[in-house]
Scaffold this motif. Structure first.
Motif, mmCIF file in Angstrom:
data_model
loop_
_atom_site.group_PDB
_atom_site.id
_atom_site.type_symbol
_atom_site.label_atom_id
_atom_site.label_comp_id
_atom_site.label_asym_id
_atom_site.label_seq_id
_atom_site.Cartn_x
_atom_site.Cartn_y
_atom_site.Cartn_z
ATOM 1 N N VAL A 78 -33.659 -7.119 2.968
ATOM 2 C CA VAL A 78 -34.440 -6.859 1.754
ATOM 3 C C VAL A 78 -34.900 -8.170 1.123
ATOM 4 O O VAL A 78 -36.070 -8.318 0.749
ATOM 5 C CB VAL A 78 -33.633 -6.008 0.752
ATOM 6 N N PRO A 96 -37.873 0.414 0.908
ATOM 7 C CA PRO A 96 -37.273 1.730 0.658
ATOM 8 C C PRO A 96 -36.560 2.321 1.882
ATOM 9 O O PRO A 96 -35.544 2.999 1.741
ATOM 10 C CB PRO A 96 -38.471 2.596 0.239
ATOM 11 N N VAL A 99 -33.263 0.514 2.032
ATOM 12 C CA VAL A 99 -32.388 0.974 0.945
ATOM 13 C C VAL A 99 -31.838 2.374 1.247
ATOM 14 O O VAL A 99 -30.674 2.657 0.965
ATOM 15 C CB VAL A 99 -33.121 0.928 -0.413
ATOM 16 N N SER A 141 -37.747 2.632 -3.994
ATOM 17 C CA SER A 141 -36.477 2.264 -3.361
ATOM 18 C C SER A 141 -35.297 2.922 -4.077
ATOM 19 O O SER A 141 -34.352 3.387 -3.433
ATOM 20 C CB SER A 141 -36.302 0.748 -3.354
#
Length: 183
Positions: A78, A96, A99, A141
């Motif tokens: 990330v 996203p 996540v 996310s």
């Protein structure tokens, strides 16, 4: 739960040797991301390499094959995607996805949307074109983190970790830092 599934699959495919290789791959991924971030943020190769090695030395006690190692890998990915957001803005939409996976393997997933929120503040400060794209992806996310068997309650779990005295009193990662102890 997801980390246990992944580790079981790796074990079934490769036994103990498979787990050793999997751990090595995760650690290599984490520090390759860190080195790449340093290089792309303008550090020279030598400085980025030395800082990556220093980070490895500091992190070494926490690099056991546990769910947190998967969380560290997700965090590194990330941060790399966020660091590259201005050169490769469409890649930020991978956050996203990361996540969503992260929320299923470790409770530190909340750091993904947090990093995006901080990046959005940086974009606003630097007056970049379309700074709110980062914020939108941060919100997406946060919603993607709900793609777990627990749904939105995954956020209550993450908040509960930081306020649970059993967790904060017994688990090493939640202990206050000190120079008296290597870990």
């Amino acid at each position: 739960w997801g980390a246990q599934v992944i580790l079981e699959l790796v074990y079934r495919l490769g036994s103990w040797n498979g787990l050793i290789v999997f751990r090595a791959v995760l650690i290599a991924l984490i520090f390759a991301c860190l080195l790449t971030i340093g290089l792309r943020r303008g550090l020279g190769a030598r400085r980025a390499s030395w800082l990556t090695l220093a980070a490895f030395v500091v992190a070494a006690p926490a690099l056991a094959l546990r769910p947190q190692l998967l969380g560290m890998a997700c965090f590194a990915i990330v941060v790399l995607l966020v660091a590259d957001r201005r050169e490769h803005p469409t890649r930020l939409w991978l956050v996203p996805v990361v996540v969503a996976l992260w929320a299923n393997v470790h409770g530190s997933f909340f750091l993904g949307p947090l990093v995006l929120g901080l990046a959005w503040l940086e974009d606003v400060h630097d007056q970049v074109a379309r700074p709110h794209r980062t914020l939108v992806i941060g919100v997406v996310s946060a919603l993607a983190a709900c793609l777990t068997p627990f749904g939105p309650m995954v956020w209550a779990y993450a908040i509960g970790l930081s306020t649970n005295p059993g967790v904060t009193g017994r688990i090493t990662e939640w202990q206050p830092t000190t120079v008296r102890d290597v870990t």
